[in-house]
Design a protein around this motif. Structure first.
Motif, PDB file in Angstrom:
ATOM      1  N   CYS A  54       0.892  -1.275  -0.044  1.00 50.73           N
ATOM      2  CA  CYS A  54      -0.032   0.021   0.100  1.00 50.73           C
ATOM      3  C   CYS A  54       0.843   1.350  -0.114  1.00 50.73           C
ATOM      4  O   CYS A  54       2.029   1.457   0.623  1.00 50.73           O
ATOM      5  CB  CYS A  54      -0.880   0.162   1.170  1.00 50.73           C
ATOM      6  SG  CYS A  54      -1.883   1.392   1.514  1.00 50.73           S
ATOM      7  N   VAL A  56       0.550   3.940   1.434  1.00 54.71           N
ATOM      8  CA  VAL A  56       0.470   4.983   2.656  1.00 54.71           C
ATOM      9  C   VAL A  56       1.701   4.537   3.609  1.00 54.71           C
ATOM     10  O   VAL A  56       1.953   3.330   3.762  1.00 54.71           O
ATOM     11  CB  VAL A  56      -0.867   4.594   3.410  1.00 54.71           C
ATOM     12  CG1 VAL A  56      -0.697   5.644   4.577  1.00 54.71           C
ATOM     13  CG2 VAL A  56      -2.059   5.113   2.461  1.00 54.71           C
ATOM     14  N   CYS A  59       1.707   1.589   6.356  1.00 60.78           N
ATOM     15  CA  CYS A  59       0.733   0.595   6.240  1.00 60.78           C
ATOM     16  C   CYS A  59       1.331  -0.614   5.550  1.00 60.78           C
ATOM     17  O   CYS A  59       2.200  -0.512   4.434  1.00 60.78           O
ATOM     18  CB  CYS A  59      -0.451   1.088   5.112  1.00 60.78           C
ATOM     19  SG  CYS A  59      -1.682  -0.012   5.068  1.00 60.78           S
ATOM     20  N   CYS A  69      -4.239  -0.094  -0.231  1.00 55.53           N
ATOM     21  CA  CYS A  69      -5.063  -1.119   0.226  1.00 55.53           C
ATOM     22  C   CYS A  69      -6.402  -0.896   0.295  1.00 55.53           C
ATOM     23  O   CYS A  69      -7.063   0.277   0.164  1.00 55.53           O
ATOM     24  CB  CYS A  69      -4.633  -1.815   1.608  1.00 55.53           C
ATOM     25  SG  CYS A  69      -5.029  -0.699   2.924  1.00 55.53           S
ATOM     26  N   HIS A  72      -7.471   1.817   2.936  1.00 55.10           N
ATOM     27  CA  HIS A  72      -7.086   3.255   2.464  1.00 55.10           C
ATOM     28  C   HIS A  72      -7.713   3.645   1.295  1.00 55.10           C
ATOM     29  O   HIS A  72      -7.868   4.928   1.087  1.00 55.10           O
ATOM     30  CB  HIS A  72      -5.484   3.325   2.399  1.00 55.10           C
ATOM     31  CG  HIS A  72      -4.841   3.318   3.753  1.00 55.10           C
ATOM     32  ND1 HIS A  72      -3.874   2.349   4.028  1.00 55.10           N
ATOM     33  CD2 HIS A  72      -4.980   4.144   4.804  1.00 55.10           C
ATOM     34  CE1 HIS A  72      -3.562   2.743   5.566  1.00 55.10           C
ATOM     35  NE2 HIS A  72      -4.365   3.968   5.717  1.00 55.10           N
TER      36      HIS A  72
HETATM   37 ZN   LIG Z   1      -3.148   1.078   3.370  1.00 51.85          ZN
END
Ligand SMILES: [Zn+2]
Ligand SMILES: [Zn+2]
Ligand SMILES: [Zn+2]
Length: 240
Positions: A54, A56, A59, A69, A72
């Motif tokens: 992911c 982010v 994460c 993901c 998110h």
């Molecule tokens: Zn994520």
């Protein structure tokens, strides 16, 4: 004529390939997967497990949804950002926005908590910056250069002044009236942790939508999010 039962073409699946919602020789469940994921055996969970991490930071889930993901990605759809901005920050941002046109002569005091330097902190587009910097952005537009900082004409930044009329963009060298506001917003190469240089940023913008952002991110070894910010001019906005 009675309809003939035909087994789903996926090996081991004995469901009816003629049931409602079925198609292309598959039962409804496998046909939906084929349509959504391009493979009758690929469920969303498999998709997430096989993807890149992911985008982010922090994460550790796998991505399968535009570089995010599932959790998110949903937040990104809902809030325009994969990380939920807390109510605290939302209130502060709203307060600044409500005082952009403030035209009183006296210092306008920041009503929320402040840091050691007397300045409040806001979070905008996932990045933190001082409240005076954010006010300066809203009231006077973006800084003329990455070296420009929000400075107080009244010299009362340390006392929490956020009067838009008392703020201006100034370079630290020419800023005698007050200490500079150190926004933590990424300002390209001025920040020594920046992974990209100006030429790379121009190249990323030139590529534009001719490549998937995820692939551009892989090419430059940065996150999907970094590419998104560059292309939408949320970062490196000053770079022509
Ligand atoms: Zn994520
Ligand atoms: Zn099936
Ligand atoms: Zn002031």
């Amino acid at each position: 004529m009675a309809r003939v039962f035909k087994a789903c073409s996926v090996e081991g699946c004995n469901r009816d390939a003629h049931e409602p919602g079925s198609g292309r020789g598959c039962c409804s469940r496998h046909y939906q997967r084929l349509r959504k994921n391009g493979d009758p055996l690929k469920s969303k969970i498999n998709r997430e497990q096989s993807g890149q991490p992911c985008s982010v930071d922090g994460c550790d889930k796998r991505s399968g949804y535009h570089g995010f993901c599932q959790a998110h990605y949903k937040r990104w759809l809902k809030y325009g950002h994969p990380e939920v901005v807390s109510d605290t920050f939302r209130r502060r941002v709203r307060w600044v926005e409500a005082h952009v046109a403030y035209d009183g002569d006296d210092c306008l005091k920041w009503p929320f908590s402040v840091g050691d330097n007397g300045r409040g902190i806001v979070q905008v587009d996932g990045r933190q910056m001082t409240a005076p910097r954010f006010m300066c952005l809203l009231a006077h537009g973006g800084p003329p250069s990455p070296e420009h900082e929000a400075a107080h004409n009244c010299g009362k930044g340390h006392e929490g002044c956020i009067n838009p009329q008392h703020l201006r963009w100034d370079t630290s060298a020419g800023n005698h009236a007050d200490k500079v506001e150190h926004g933590t917003i990424i300002r390209g190469e001025a920040v020594n942790t920046a992974k990209l240089n100006e030429d790379q940023v121009r190249e990323i913008r030139r590529i534009g939508s001719s490549m998937e952002r995820r692939d551009i991110a892989a090419m430059f070894d940065v996150s999907y999010w970094t590419i998104w910010e560059i292309q939408t001019r949320r970062s490196w906005a000053w770079l022509i």
